[in-house]
Design a protein around this motif. Structure first.
Motif, PDB file in Angstrom:
ATOM      1  N   SER A  38      15.234  30.540 -42.917  1.00 33.43           N
ATOM      2  CA  SER A  38      15.356  31.803 -42.173  1.00 33.43           C
ATOM      3  C   SER A  38      15.912  31.576 -40.777  1.00 33.43           C
ATOM      4  O   SER A  38      16.556  32.464 -40.198  1.00 33.43           O
ATOM      5  CB  SER A  38      13.992  32.492 -42.087  1.00 33.43           C
ATOM      6  OG  SER A  38      13.484  32.783 -43.369  1.00 33.43           O
ATOM      7  N   GLU A  42      18.500  33.718 -38.360  1.00 29.74           N
ATOM      8  CA  GLU A  42      18.177  34.112 -36.988  1.00 29.74           C
ATOM      9  C   GLU A  42      19.235  33.606 -36.015  1.00 29.74           C
ATOM     10  O   GLU A  42      19.597  34.297 -35.056  1.00 29.74           O
ATOM     11  CB  GLU A  42      16.809  33.565 -36.595  1.00 29.74           C
ATOM     12  CG  GLU A  42      15.627  34.234 -37.255  1.00 29.74           C
ATOM     13  CD  GLU A  42      14.327  33.705 -36.697  1.00 29.74           C
ATOM     14  OE1 GLU A  42      14.021  33.992 -35.519  1.00 29.74           O
ATOM     15  OE2 GLU A  42      13.627  32.985 -37.421  1.00 29.74           O
ATOM     16  N   GLU A 158      19.394  43.200 -41.835  1.00 28.14           N
ATOM     17  CA  GLU A 158      18.499  42.123 -42.216  1.00 28.14           C
ATOM     18  C   GLU A 158      17.147  42.683 -42.662  1.00 28.14           C
ATOM     19  O   GLU A 158      16.609  43.599 -42.041  1.00 28.14           O
ATOM     20  CB  GLU A 158      18.312  41.129 -41.069  1.00 28.14           C
ATOM     21  CG  GLU A 158      17.710  41.690 -39.797  1.00 28.14           C
ATOM     22  CD  GLU A 158      18.703  42.303 -38.832  1.00 28.14           C
ATOM     23  OE1 GLU A 158      18.304  42.605 -37.688  1.00 28.14           O
ATOM     24  OE2 GLU A 158      19.870  42.492 -39.225  1.00 28.14           O
ATOM     25  N   TRP A 160      13.562  41.173 -43.337  1.00 22.06           N
ATOM     26  CA  TRP A 160      12.716  39.988 -43.220  1.00 22.06           C
ATOM     27  C   TRP A 160      11.473  40.126 -44.091  1.00 22.06           C
ATOM     28  O   TRP A 160      10.964  41.224 -44.312  1.00 22.06           O
ATOM     29  CB  TRP A 160      12.306  39.756 -41.768  1.00 22.06           C
ATOM     30  CG  TRP A 160      13.465  39.554 -40.848  1.00 22.06           C
ATOM     31  CD1 TRP A 160      13.919  40.423 -39.902  1.00 22.06           C
ATOM     32  CD2 TRP A 160      14.345  38.424 -40.788  1.00 22.06           C
ATOM     33  NE1 TRP A 160      15.017  39.913 -39.260  1.00 22.06           N
ATOM     34  CE2 TRP A 160      15.297  38.678 -39.783  1.00 22.06           C
ATOM     35  CE3 TRP A 160      14.406  37.221 -41.488  1.00 22.06           C
ATOM     36  CZ2 TRP A 160      16.304  37.775 -39.461  1.00 22.06           C
ATOM     37  CZ3 TRP A 160      15.415  36.310 -41.166  1.00 22.06           C
ATOM     38  CH2 TRP A 160      16.339  36.587 -40.164  1.00 22.06           C
ATOM     39  N   ALA A 163       8.682  41.787 -42.202  1.00 24.53           N
ATOM     40  CA  ALA A 163       8.990  43.055 -41.531  1.00 24.53           C
ATOM     41  C   ALA A 163       8.364  44.227 -42.289  1.00 24.53           C
ATOM     42  O   ALA A 163       8.072  44.125 -43.478  1.00 24.53           O
ATOM     43  CB  ALA A 163      10.497  43.248 -41.415  1.00 24.53           C
ATOM     44  N   ASP A 305      15.377  38.126 -46.719  1.00 20.24           N
ATOM     45  CA  ASP A 305      14.425  37.025 -46.621  1.00 20.24           C
ATOM     46  C   ASP A 305      13.350  37.194 -47.692  1.00 20.24           C
ATOM     47  O   ASP A 305      12.518  38.103 -47.613  1.00 20.24           O
ATOM     48  CB  ASP A 305      13.797  37.026 -45.220  1.00 20.24           C
ATOM     49  CG  ASP A 305      12.884  35.844 -44.973  1.00 20.24           C
ATOM     50  OD1 ASP A 305      13.022  34.830 -45.686  1.00 20.24           O
ATOM     51  OD2 ASP A 305      12.028  35.932 -44.075  1.00 20.24           O
TER      52      ASP A 305
END
Length: 354
Positions: A38, A42, A158, A160, A163, A305
């Protein structure tokens, strides 16, 4: 366009310099937990968007044991000549150079504070400035005004693993749902319903209608003029209410769900339902005409992700098919532990960072 290479140096767990070759379409990041998968994604966002008070700060993003600055370098390929033909990116036309027969732009963001001589000017550069490689002067330079513009080279979306899924059920036109709605809106404006709405709006807000809202605001503007003329000098004022465009309509929209317990906004449902909807929208986008007929000149970079979380293996297979479809047009980055996502992939770029 697509990301051709990304080099990370002293970023989180990456002590030293690591270079990763990427490809158009779908790229898989596969490896052990906490191996830096990841972090590579980033690092891409850091390069284009820069640090904020809460993201990519020295305390959380820089390698604590690294020697030297934290640095991310990115090569953009696949049509950069067309990018620099756009007015806002024309300042980069002298920064294109050839690598292995392909034209690229190379950008860098570094924590190193330094002074760069650019032509006849000297410029102080730090982590807030994104720099591009100048092939003749053999150095990275910060082009005036490019720091804000560089964020618009790609549309990053994105998702995540940690998230909140509702963050991605987003009506903005650079998000998956927003792109779907915008495509639907473009078809809607060709209908009689839209023509009728346009006519009704003209009657309600047109200056020639005696009972229109604009007629009301004309009186308000006149009262405002009387007051301001006495204090600041004479001028005239007019309120204008155009028919809202697609972006305005999207901002006022919301998605509601009725799963047998009554209809509620999606934000009021559980995390599992919200994640299912977010991933479902990605699959819907892959099947829709929005992907095939899009005239958006800004490429989408989709970052996922561990999207397999909470998904049955059959659902993971279907999601993998959808992501491959999106990869036919846009670049996709997937951090995953799932063999089901990879199994039917048409384009495989699997590697382990460590």
């Amino acid at each position: 366009m697509y990301i051709r290479h990304v080099t990370v140096e002293n970023v989180k767990s990456f002590k030293g310099r690591y270079k990763f070759a990427l490809q158009p379409g779908v790229n898989y990041f596969v490896g052990d937990n906490n191996s830096g998968k990841s972090t590579v994604l980033e690092a891409l966002l850091f390069a284009f968007q820069g640090p904020t008070q809460t993201k990519w700060t020295p305390e959380t993003f820089y390698c604590r044991n690294g020697s030297g600055p934290t640095r991310v370098e990115v090569d953009i390929a696949g049509g950069v000549e067309n990018l620099v033909k756009m007015d806002k990116f024309s300042v980069l036309k002298d920064f294109i150079f050839d690598v292995d027969g392909e034209k690229i732009l190379r950008l860098e963001r570094s924590s190193e504070q330094r002074r760069v001589i650019q032509g006849k000017k000297t410029k102080d550069v730090d982590v807030k400035a994104v720099c591009f490689w100048h092939p003749e002067r053999k150095q990275f330079e910060n082009v005036t005004g490019i720091d804000a513009k560089v964020k618009a080279i790609f549309d990053f979306e994105e998702v995540w693993a940690d998230a909140h899924p509702s963050d991605h059920i987003d009506f903005a036109n650079n998000k998956t749902l927003g792109r779907l709605l915008h495509a639907s809106f473009e078809r809607f404006v060709q209908t009689d319903l839209w023509a009728n709405l346009t006519e009704a709006h003209q009657r309600a807000f047109g200056p020639d209608e005696a009972e229109s809202f604009t007629a009301e605001t004309t009186r308000l503007a006149g009262d405002l003029k009387d007051i301001i003329d006495e204090q600041y000098g004479e001028a005239s004022y007019r309120f204008d209410f155009d028919l809202p465009d697609a972006n305005i309509f999207m901002k006022q929209g919301s998605l509601h769900v009725d799963d047998g317990a009554g209809e509620t906004p999606i934000g009021g449902k559980g995390t599992g339902m919200q994640r299912a909807v977010a991933l479902g929208l990605i699959q819907l986008y892959a099947r829709s005409s929005a992907l095939k007929e899009s005239h958006d000149t800004t490429p989408l970079l989709l970052m996922l992700d561990e999207p397999e979380t909470w998904l049955h293996p059959n659902a993971q297979l279907r999601l993998g098919d959808a992501l491959n479809k999106i990869g036919d047009k846009d670049q996709v980055f997937i951090v995953t532990h799932s063999p089901y996502l990879i199994r039917n992939s048409k384009q495989i770029g699997i590697f382990s960072p460590f």
